[in-house]
Each structure stands twice: as C-alpha cells, then as structure tokens.
Design an enzyme around this catalytic site. Structure first.
Site, PDB file in Angstrom:
ATOM      1  N   GLU A 288      -9.255 -11.739   6.284  1.00  8.50           N
ATOM      2  CA  GLU A 288     -10.106 -10.761   5.599  1.00  8.50           C
ATOM      3  C   GLU A 288      -9.524 -10.349   4.255  1.00  8.50           C
ATOM      4  O   GLU A 288      -8.298 -10.285   4.093  1.00  8.50           O
ATOM      5  CB  GLU A 288     -10.231  -9.498   6.466  1.00  8.50           C
ATOM      6  CG  GLU A 288     -10.874  -9.772   7.793  1.00  8.50           C
ATOM      7  CD  GLU A 288     -10.664  -8.660   8.818  1.00  8.50           C
ATOM      8  OE1 GLU A 288     -11.553  -8.460   9.647  1.00  8.50           O
ATOM      9  OE2 GLU A 288      -9.612  -8.011   8.796  1.00  8.50           O
TER      10      GLU A 288
ATOM     11  N   ASP B  62     -11.664  -4.249  16.369  1.00 10.27           N
ATOM     12  CA  ASP B  62     -11.791  -4.183  14.908  1.00 10.27           C
ATOM     13  C   ASP B  62     -12.426  -5.436  14.340  1.00 10.27           C
ATOM     14  O   ASP B  62     -12.192  -5.794  13.189  1.00 10.27           O
ATOM     15  CB  ASP B  62     -10.408  -3.914  14.261  1.00 10.27           C
ATOM     16  CG  ASP B  62      -9.378  -4.986  14.606  1.00 10.27           C
ATOM     17  OD1 ASP B  62      -9.698  -5.895  15.391  1.00 10.27           O
ATOM     18  OD2 ASP B  62      -8.259  -4.913  14.083  1.00 10.27           O
TER      19      ASP B  62
ATOM     20  N   LYS C 233      -6.242  -5.955  -0.113  1.00  6.25           N
ATOM     21  CA  LYS C 233      -5.290  -6.461   0.887  1.00  6.25           C
ATOM     22  C   LYS C 233      -5.845  -7.761   1.456  1.00  6.25           C
ATOM     23  O   LYS C 233      -7.046  -7.877   1.674  1.00  6.25           O
ATOM     24  CB  LYS C 233      -5.097  -5.443   2.010  1.00  6.25           C
ATOM     25  CG  LYS C 233      -4.140  -5.939   3.112  1.00  6.25           C
ATOM     26  CD  LYS C 233      -3.752  -4.827   4.067  1.00  6.25           C
ATOM     27  CE  LYS C 233      -4.750  -4.655   5.176  1.00  6.25           C
ATOM     28  NZ  LYS C 233      -4.266  -3.729   6.218  1.00  6.25           N
TER      29      LYS C 233
END
Ligand code: NAD
Length: 357
Positions: A69, A240, A82
């Site tokens: 991601e 998540d 990030k």
C-alpha cells in the site's frame, strides 16, 4: 553515492535518512514512553487540524499472499507518504508481516526533506494512536487490558497503553504459545503485571480494554459476542484489509464505533461487515470536542483501527523534529544537483571525465 572527484552535493540536495539502526538509537535516546507520548501528541495535533489535510484512502495492491500500500497526505506545506506491506504468511519464512518506509517533502519545491524507515515507526505510531483513542473512549479507571495476538505489534501496544492510559496489567493470548512467551519476556521489563492466558475467554476475563492484533487474511472471529461485556473498550487493529476482520458481526451492532477516515475504514475495517450507512464517529471530531467519546460506563466502545496516512505524517514530523537533538540520521545524496539546473546532462558527462581523469 557521490564519486570522490565530483563536487559535493549542496546542502539542499542532501536528504536526512533515518535507518532502522538510527530509529532504535533515537527511541533509546529519548526513551520509549516519551516517544509514544510525543507521537500521540503529534497525531492529536494533526487530527485537530484535520480539515487542512488532503485525504484519500490508501492505494492498495492486493495479491493472494498479502497487500502493498501507498499512503499519501499533505497539509499544504509538507507532503508525506508511507510504503507499507501486510503479508500474514511472512513470519513462517522468518520475515516481518508488516514492513514500511516513508518520506516527507517540501510542497513549495517538491524536494524530499526526510526519508525514514517506518517498520518500527509504524508499530510505535499504531500503538500511540490506539492509546490516544482509548484516552477518549476507554472507561474511566481502566487498568487491565487483554491483548489477543502477541506478534510484532503486541509489546508496542502494551507500552503505549501503560504510558498514555495508565494500564498496569495485561492478559496475553495467542494461538501460538511461542508468541506469548516472547511477549512475556519483553513486557516483564516494562514494570507492568503480565498474565499469560490459555484462551481468548481467559484473556478477556476482568479486562476493561481488549486489544485484538492478530494477522490472518480472512474474515476471522477472534472475539465472539458473548465474550464482550458492557462497558468494555475494544481496540481492534488487526482487521485492516478487505476480507480481513477480527470481530463477530454482532459485536459491531452493540458497539459505539469510532474510526479514523470513513472512506478507508468502510472498505478495510471491521465495519466492512456492516451496511455502508451504519453510523460511525470520526475520531478527529471527538478530539476537537465536536462529537462525544464514551458517553456512559455501560457503553461498548470500539476503535476500528486501520491506520491512516495522517498518523504516518505525524510520526515522520515527530522524527524530523528529533533529528538535530539526537543526531540519529545520515545525509543521503538522493537528488541530482547540477550547477545549472537545466544542465543535468552536462553534470552526467563531466562525471565521466572526472572519473577517467
Ligand atoms: P504478526 O504476524 O507479527 O503477529 C500476529 C499474531 O497473531 C501472531 O503471533 C499469530 O500467531 C497471532 N494470531 C493469528 N491468528 C490468531 C487467533 N485466531 N487468535 C490469537 N492469535 C492469533 O503481526 P503484527 O505485525 O503484530 O500485526 C498484527 C496485525 O495488526 C496485522 O493484521 C497487521 O496488518 C495489523 N496492523 C494494523 C495496523 C493499524 O494501524 N491498524 C498497524 C500495523 C499492523
């Protein structure tokens, strides 16, 4: 790396880089609890200016084994992102489930101003965010926390809840007893009571806060509805990703649910199990006093944590502010810096001559 004969890059072109080794030294120089408290302060500051940020759900590339991601955001002056992965099968191969690195850049000229490892920093910021949320949501006087899933995140969560919420006893459970034994040793040095448990039911007994941080790429049921009594705060961090959850659906129907950024959490969090219009409260509104946190002792509160880009931005901002104090970084020659900005090719050509001379 620059060659011996080439002129040294200008200061502007050098980018401070915080390696894993630097990060560990930085944490020890400041102290783990002070770092967690500092991170929580920076996250709270940034959540309180929520509307200044560019926000988007993270960009995820899914595979059968895991996810990679990118998490970008900007406050108009500084841009950050990030890179992070999540691969639950990795530990079996001796690799981390989650690794990460991140960057801050100057919006004015686009130049990076910090490059940092973020595997440790993600564990620290996730724990700081969880404890910050619990400060608004956990029942008053909560001292005992159960932690289900005793992998890489576990001890960071425990340290943050001790430093920020005053937890003084933890009850640990993992399907793999080796994970619990590892956590036991690490937590014993924290000055907090630690109790290894033999089942989820055993672990949650007497706990006012339940943290779930397991890793499994499926709709798992780590907590069933009958195990959650009234007045408990649930800090659910392991669900998540689409198709990766930890809580039984019925718990969600009984809980008052708090989230970071709904467009991301509705896809990735526990609430992917609910209808798209199920009411949730955004934590930034709670921090600003625009929405209530816990409203009574009997209520079940749930922080459906997935991790949002602003938390990483805050964490990088915190690290950047510690660099001069701790000296824990090195300068990277990351950006080309020709004398004439338009003569990039000339810089390359001269480097060949200098090298052969
Ligand atoms: P890890 O692989 O190091 O540890 C996970 C642990 O869960 C392992 O010890 C495993 O044995 C245990 N486990 C698996 N299934 C279980 C079950 N049914 N009951 C009890 N224990 C079980 O992973 P980690 O780095 O500690 O991450 C934990 C989770 O947190 C991951 O799912 C990760 O994606 C997530 N995470 C979330 C955030 C966030 O911001 N919300 C940040 C970082 C990590």
């Amino acid at each position: 790396m620059s060659t011996a004969k080439a002129p040294p890059p200008s200061k502007l072109a050098m980018v401070p880089f915080v390696s894993v080794d630097h990060m560990m030294k930085l944490v020890h120089a400041i102290g783990l609890e002070q770092v967690l408290i500092g991170l929580a302060e920076y996250i709270e500051q940034d959540f309180r200016r929520w509307e200044m940020f560019d926000k988007t759900p993270r960009v995820a590339s899914h595979s059968s084994e895991g996810v990679i991601e990118l998490m970008p955001t900007s406050d108009g002056e500084v841009y950050g992102f990030k890179y992070v992965n999540g691969h639950p099968k990795n530990t079996k191969e001796g690799l981390q489930t989650v690794t990460a690195f991140g960057l801050l850049a100057n919006v004015g000229n686009g130049y990076p101003v910090l490059l940092s490892e973020m595997t440790l920093l993600t564990a620290l910021r996730t724990a700081a965010m969880s404890a910050l949320a619990a400060r608004y949501l956990a029942p008053e006087g909560a001292r005992v926390m159960a932690v289900i899933g005793n992998g890489a995140q576990c001890e960071f969560q425990v340290a943050a809840f001790k430093a920020i919420c005053g937890i003084d006893r933890v009850r640990l459970f993992d399907v793999d007893p080796r994970a619990t034994s590892k956590a036991l040793v690490n937590i014993e040095n924290m000055g907090i009571d630690v109790v290894p448990c033999t089942s989820v039911e055993d672990a949650v007994s007497g706990a006012s806060i339940i943290t779930t941080c397991t890793a499994d790429k499926q709709y798992a049921t780590i907590l069933t509805d009958n195990l959650v009594g009234s007045g408990v705060h649930i800090n659910a961090i392991g669900g998540d990703c689409p198709g990766k959850t930890e809580l039984h659906h019925d718990i969600l129907l009984r809980a008052n649910i708090f989230v970071e950024y709904p467009p991301q959490t509705r896809v990735e969090g526990e609430i992917q199990q609910l209808s798209a219009d199920h009411p949730v409260t955004e934590l930034w509104r709670v921090f600003l006093g625009e929405a209530p946190g816990r409203s009574d002792r009997a209520e079940i509160t749930l922080f459906d944590s997935v991790g949002f880009a602003i938390e990483d931005f805050s964490a990088l901002r915190f690290v950047r502010d510690q660099l001069q104090k701790t000296g824990q970084y090195m300068n990277l020659d990351l950006l080309a810096d020709p004398d004439d900005p338009r003569d990039l090719f000339g810089m390359l050509s001269r480097a060949k001559l200098e090298n052969s001379g």
